[in-house]
Design a protein around this motif. Sequence first.
Motif, mmCIF file in Angstrom:
data_model
loop_
_atom_site.group_PDB
_atom_site.id
_atom_site.type_symbol
_atom_site.label_atom_id
_atom_site.label_comp_id
_atom_site.label_asym_id
_atom_site.label_seq_id
_atom_site.Cartn_x
_atom_site.Cartn_y
_atom_site.Cartn_z
ATOM 1 N N ALA A 38 0.705 -1.104 0.214
ATOM 2 C CA ALA A 38 -0.041 -0.010 0.001
ATOM 3 C C ALA A 38 0.741 1.345 0.068
ATOM 4 O O ALA A 38 0.377 2.350 -0.501
ATOM 5 N N ASP A 39 2.007 1.186 0.461
ATOM 6 C CA ASP A 39 2.953 2.447 0.662
ATOM 7 C C ASP A 39 3.757 2.405 -0.470
ATOM 8 O O ASP A 39 4.635 3.249 -0.615
ATOM 9 N N GLN A 40 3.456 1.983 -1.701
ATOM 10 C CA GLN A 40 3.950 2.034 -2.935
ATOM 11 C C GLN A 40 3.126 2.638 -4.220
ATOM 12 O O GLN A 40 2.832 1.684 -4.767
ATOM 13 N N THR A 60 -7.399 -2.444 8.945
ATOM 14 C CA THR A 60 -6.001 -2.612 8.767
ATOM 15 C C THR A 60 -5.372 -1.874 7.408
ATOM 16 O O THR A 60 -3.981 -1.841 7.371
ATOM 17 N N GLY A 61 -6.282 -1.598 6.333
ATOM 18 C CA GLY A 61 -5.756 -1.079 5.307
ATOM 19 C C GLY A 61 -5.144 0.299 5.324
ATOM 20 O O GLY A 61 -5.816 1.338 4.637
ATOM 21 N N LEU A 62 -4.068 0.504 6.225
ATOM 22 C CA LEU A 62 -3.418 1.741 6.415
ATOM 23 C C LEU A 62 -2.130 1.847 5.700
ATOM 24 O O LEU A 62 -1.549 1.019 5.564
ATOM 25 N N MET A 63 -2.021 3.156 5.347
ATOM 26 C CA MET A 63 -0.629 3.622 5.093
ATOM 27 C C MET A 63 0.184 3.989 5.899
ATOM 28 O O MET A 63 -0.170 3.971 7.161
ATOM 29 N N SER A 64 1.653 4.217 5.970
ATOM 30 C CA SER A 64 2.530 4.490 7.088
ATOM 31 C C SER A 64 1.921 5.841 7.934
ATOM 32 O O SER A 64 2.240 5.863 9.105
ATOM 33 N N ASP A 65 1.299 6.556 7.156
ATOM 34 C CA ASP A 65 1.100 7.881 7.908
ATOM 35 C C ASP A 65 -0.419 7.646 8.355
ATOM 36 O O ASP A 65 -1.049 8.697 8.991
ATOM 37 N N VAL A 227 0.231 -9.119 -7.388
ATOM 38 C CA VAL A 227 0.622 -8.850 -6.438
ATOM 39 C C VAL A 227 1.422 -7.586 -6.325
ATOM 40 O O VAL A 227 2.730 -7.429 -7.207
ATOM 41 N N ILE A 228 1.282 -6.557 -5.478
ATOM 42 C CA ILE A 228 2.343 -5.381 -5.311
ATOM 43 C C ILE A 228 3.188 -5.982 -4.029
ATOM 44 O O ILE A 228 2.500 -5.553 -3.106
ATOM 45 N N PRO A 229 4.289 -6.388 -4.563
ATOM 46 C CA PRO A 229 5.232 -6.778 -3.181
ATOM 47 C C PRO A 229 5.694 -5.790 -2.410
ATOM 48 O O PRO A 229 5.621 -4.599 -2.562
ATOM 49 N N MET A 230 6.119 -6.109 -1.118
ATOM 50 C CA MET A 230 6.525 -5.269 -0.260
ATOM 51 C C MET A 230 8.016 -4.757 -0.423
ATOM 52 O O MET A 230 8.526 -5.735 -1.379
ATOM 53 N N LYS A 231 8.418 -3.938 -0.033
ATOM 54 C CA LYS A 231 9.874 -3.506 -0.412
ATOM 55 C C LYS A 231 10.873 -3.930 0.683
ATOM 56 O O LYS A 231 10.337 -3.379 2.185
ATOM 57 N N ASN A 232 12.175 -4.390 0.752
ATOM 58 C CA ASN A 232 12.761 -4.638 1.898
ATOM 59 C C ASN A 232 12.160 -5.354 2.967
ATOM 60 O O ASN A 232 12.559 -5.259 4.004
ATOM 61 N N TYR A 233 11.416 -6.615 2.579
ATOM 62 C CA TYR A 233 10.935 -7.278 3.561
ATOM 63 C C TYR A 233 11.658 -8.543 3.707
ATOM 64 O O TYR A 233 12.125 -9.380 2.755
ATOM 65 N N HIS A 234 11.623 -9.198 4.985
ATOM 66 C CA HIS A 234 12.618 -10.350 5.255
ATOM 67 C C HIS A 234 11.492 -11.029 6.218
ATOM 68 O O HIS A 234 10.841 -10.629 7.273
ATOM 69 N N LYS A 235 11.268 -12.562 5.944
ATOM 70 C CA LYS A 235 10.408 -13.411 6.317
ATOM 71 C C LYS A 235 10.439 -13.437 7.836
ATOM 72 O O LYS A 235 9.423 -13.960 8.497
ATOM 73 N N LYS A 236 11.669 -13.520 8.412
ATOM 74 C CA LYS A 236 12.045 -14.010 9.572
ATOM 75 C C LYS A 236 11.940 -12.821 10.597
ATOM 76 O O LYS A 236 12.144 -12.947 11.806
ATOM 77 N N GLN A 237 11.674 -11.548 10.047
ATOM 78 C CA GLN A 237 11.864 -10.599 10.940
ATOM 79 C C GLN A 237 10.616 -10.225 11.089
ATOM 80 O O GLN A 237 9.556 -10.514 10.367
#
Length: 403
Positions: A38-40, A60-65, A227-237
Motif C-alpha cells: 500500500a505504501d508504494q 488494517t488497510g492503512l498507509m504508514s501515515d 501482487v504489489i510486493p513489499m519492499k525490503n521485507y524479510h520473512k523472519k523479521q
Amino acid sequence: MNLDFKIKNLLLICLIFLGVFNQYHSQSQKASGFRTGADQPERYLPLLKGKTIGVVTNQTGLMSDRTHLVDFLVKNGIKIKSIFAPEHGFRGEADAGEKVKNGADVKTGIPIVSLYGNNKKPTPEQLKGIDIMVFDIQDVGVRFYTFISTLTYLMEAGAENKVEVMVLDRPNPHDGYTDGPVLRKQWASFVGMHEVPVVYGLTIGEYGNMVNGEKWLKNGVQAKYTVIPMKNYHKKQRYPMMEKPSPNLPNDRSVNLYPSLCFFEGTQVSVGRGTGLPFQVYGSPWIKGLPYQFTPRPNAGAKDPFLNGKTCYGENLADHTQDLRELNPEWLIKAYQHYKNPQLDFFLKPAAGKNFWFDTLAGTDALRKQLIAGATAADIRASWKPALKNFEKIRTKYVMYED
C-alpha cells in the motif's frame, strides 16, 4: 474537578504516546527502507487509473501515515464502485462469527458489501462494472483466520467473471516457518479451505499465488492475479502491526499465541474473549488445579462471550516472553489433563451430521484422538512432520521474499 483534570491529563499522555509511536513506526520503516504494498502507490496507481475498482479491506488497510487506502484512492481520483468487508466488518468492530451487514461508508459514501455471513463470495451482480478488485488486509498467517478464505473466494469470483485481483502485500507475523497439522480435504471449511498447515509461512500475496498456481480454485480456474510486493521485507523479521487485525487480537502477544490457543475454541475452555486478555489466557469452570482465575463478561470485542459470567480456572500467558516460532501443544494437553471429565465433555459436541468443531479447526480428527489417548507434545509434533515436509515442497515454489 481534580478527577476531570487527571482524566484529561491521562488522555493527553495517551495521545502524545500514540503520536510518538506512529512517528517512530514511520521513521523506523523509512530507515530500514521497508514499505508495504500500500505504501508504494507509484507501483499500483498507474494500473488503477481510468479503471473502476472494488476494494476488499478493513481497518488494517492503512498507509504508514495512517491514511486509509480507500481515502487515499479517492483523493487520487480512483473510481471505487464498492468496498467489500470481510469478517469483523470494514471498521473491524464485529464479533467473530457475527454477520456483517451491507451499508455505506460514512466518510466517503461508497457502498459497503459484506463478504461474511451468507455472502462470502462476491456475486456476478456485485462485480458488474468492476475492472479490478484490490485486496488490502493485514492477515496473521494462520489457516483458520478467515481472510485467506475471503481472498480465495474473491479470486474464484474474479476468474469466473473476468475481473482482475490485485493484492497489496503486507507482513505475516508468523512468517518464515510452517507448523501444525496439515488439513485433510474432508475437513475443508471457511476456516480452512486448502491442504495447508495451521502456520503456512507465506504472506497473503504469496498465498494467493499458491492458490492460483496449484489450481486450488473451484473447477481449476485461475484468476488474473497481481501482487504489489513489499519492499525490503524479510520473512523472519517481525514488523509491528499498525492496527489490531480483529477485536480479539489486540496486540503482538495475542497474535503470537493465537495458532496454539485457537484450538480451545472447539472445547469447553475459554480463550479470554470477554476479558482484557483475549488469546492470552485460557481457562474453564471445569478445570481444577490451575492457579489463574478470570470471568468472561460482555465487552467491545465480545458481546456475548463464551462462558459469560462463569469463573474460569487456567493460565495467564500474557507475560509469556518467548517469541513462539512453533505451535505449543502443551497448553492443550495440560487443560485436558486438568479437566473434570475430559472424555465426557471437554470437546464441544457436534450437531447431527457435523464434524467436531475442534476437528474442523485442526483440519483433521487426529489431534483430538491424540489428546484422548494421552499423547505427549513430542509425539504430537512428530506426527505433523511428514505432511509438513510435503507441504514445504509446494510452499517453496511461491516464496517471493528473503526466507
